[in-house]
Design a protein around this motif. Structure first.
Motif, PDB file in Angstrom:
ATOM      1  N   ASN A  23     -10.899   4.748  -4.679  1.00  0.00           N
ATOM      2  CA  ASN A  23     -10.245   4.479  -3.396  1.00  0.00           C
ATOM      3  C   ASN A  23      -8.837   3.920  -3.599  1.00  0.00           C
ATOM      4  N   ILE A  24      -8.710   2.955  -4.502  1.00  0.00           N
ATOM      5  CA  ILE A  24      -7.406   2.330  -4.737  1.00  0.00           C
ATOM      6  C   ILE A  24      -6.441   3.335  -5.364  1.00  0.00           C
ATOM      7  N   SER A  25      -6.929   4.113  -6.310  1.00  0.00           N
ATOM      8  CA  SER A  25      -6.083   5.124  -6.956  1.00  0.00           C
ATOM      9  C   SER A  25      -5.563   6.123  -5.941  1.00  0.00           C
ATOM     10  N   ASP A  26      -6.450   6.574  -5.075  1.00  0.00           N
ATOM     11  CA  ASP A  26      -6.058   7.541  -4.040  1.00  0.00           C
ATOM     12  C   ASP A  26      -5.059   6.921  -3.069  1.00  0.00           C
ATOM     13  N   HIS A  27      -5.305   5.671  -2.680  1.00  0.00           N
ATOM     14  CA  HIS A  27      -4.407   4.968  -1.769  1.00  0.00           C
ATOM     15  C   HIS A  27      -2.994   4.875  -2.354  1.00  0.00           C
ATOM     16  N   PHE A  28      -2.903   4.489  -3.623  1.00  0.00           N
ATOM     17  CA  PHE A  28      -1.604   4.368  -4.286  1.00  0.00           C
ATOM     18  C   PHE A  28      -0.900   5.723  -4.371  1.00  0.00           C
ATOM     19  N   THR A  29      -1.649   6.766  -4.734  1.00  0.00           N
ATOM     20  CA  THR A  29      -1.048   8.090  -4.929  1.00  0.00           C
ATOM     21  C   THR A  29      -0.532   8.667  -3.617  1.00  0.00           C
ATOM     22  N   ARG A  30      -1.319   8.522  -2.556  1.00  0.00           N
ATOM     23  CA  ARG A  30      -0.877   9.027  -1.252  1.00  0.00           C
ATOM     24  C   ARG A  30       0.365   8.295  -0.769  1.00  0.00           C
ATOM     25  N   THR A  31       0.384   6.983  -0.951  1.00  0.00           N
ATOM     26  CA  THR A  31       1.538   6.196  -0.527  1.00  0.00           C
ATOM     27  C   THR A  31       2.788   6.586  -1.313  1.00  0.00           C
ATOM     28  N   MET A  32       2.637   6.802  -2.617  1.00  0.00           N
ATOM     29  CA  MET A  32       3.771   7.208  -3.441  1.00  0.00           C
ATOM     30  C   MET A  32       4.311   8.559  -3.001  1.00  0.00           C
ATOM     31  N   ALA A  33       3.416   9.472  -2.622  1.00  0.00           N
ATOM     32  CA  ALA A  33       3.847  10.793  -2.152  1.00  0.00           C
ATOM     33  C   ALA A  33       4.583  10.685  -0.813  1.00  0.00           C
ATOM     34  N   GLN A  34       4.150   9.750   0.038  1.00  0.00           N
ATOM     35  CA  GLN A  34       4.747   9.612   1.365  1.00  0.00           C
ATOM     36  C   GLN A  34       6.122   8.961   1.320  1.00  0.00           C
ATOM     37  N   VAL A  35       6.289   7.931   0.494  1.00  0.00           N
ATOM     38  CA  VAL A  35       7.550   7.188   0.482  1.00  0.00           C
ATOM     39  C   VAL A  35       8.478   7.641  -0.633  1.00  0.00           C
ATOM     40  N   GLY A  36       7.956   8.430  -1.570  1.00  0.00           N
ATOM     41  CA  GLY A  36       8.795   8.967  -2.633  1.00  0.00           C
ATOM     42  C   GLY A  36       9.018   8.039  -3.810  1.00  0.00           C
TER      43      GLY A  36
END
Length: 208
Positions: A23-36
């Motif tokens: 869950n945490i890994s996915d949360h971090f990855t999605r956020t990184m993709a959204q904000v760049g």
């Protein structure tokens, strides 16, 4: 930042389920993709506690507003999410919170104090989202907090590392191993899933 090591541990046994790591890994990855860019993420940890034995089963994302050096938890958002979560997972309670960072940061002390609105002394899980390809250890640390209450002095908050074991139930281990393997494969193929370094590190650590 220096963690205290001479406090009596309140947690004698801690088990962490792989689902929380995913869950945490996915949360971090999605956020990184959204904000760049790589940005810290925050969430709540849920599980069970019987005396000094703690088991963390699940998590959900929370909102933390960052303004300059100030970090403010969106308390109304957390309370609403907790109410919905408890409707589904009636046996799980709020045990603490998580974030992503290379290690303990000054903001974590500020946030810990805010998190006491939901539990008397919540645990803190810190995941290093970019541990490096050479890392052979799971990049996750768990801390419990203590407050020094000395008469005539300002209260001091300290974090103490808590040893933990990964819950190794067969059905969950097989499912998580499949996810780790898929994440590594897709990352090598250029498809963004979990952060490739973190996913592969966890995959290698998780399998016997």
């Amino acid at each position: 930042l220096v963690e205290m090591a001479d406090k009596g541990a309140a947690v004698a046994s801690l088990k962490l389920h792989p689902l929380v790591i995913i869950n945490i890994s996915d949360h971090f990855t999605r956020t990184m993709a959204q904000v760049g860019r790589a940005s810290p993420v925050f969430g709540a940890l849920f599980g069970t506690q019987s005396g000094r034995e703690v088991e963390i089963f699940n998590s959900f994302e929370i909102l933390v507003n960052i303004e300059g050096d100030a970090h403010v938890v969106d308390r109304e958002f957390v309370e609403q999410k907790m109410a919905l979560f408890k409707e589904v997972f009636k046996t799980l309670d709020f045990l603490g919170w998580y974030t992503t960072a290379p290690g303990l940061q000054p903001a974590h002390y500020e946030l810990q104090q805010q998190m006491t609105a939901f539990a008397e002394m919540p645990l803190l899980l810190v995941m290093n989202p970019q541990p490096g390809l050479a890392s052979s250890e799971l990049p996750v640390s768990v801390f419990e907090a203590f407050v020094d209450d000395i008469v005539g002095q300002k209260q001091q908050l300290h974090f103490v590392p808590v040893p933990y074991d990964i819950a190794n139930e067969e059905a969950e281990r097989v499912g998580m191993s499949f996810i780790f393997f898929a994440a590594c494969t897709l990352s090598k193929a250029g498809t963004r899933t979990l952060h490739p370094q973190l996913a592969c590190s966890c995959f290698a650590w998780n399998l016997p």
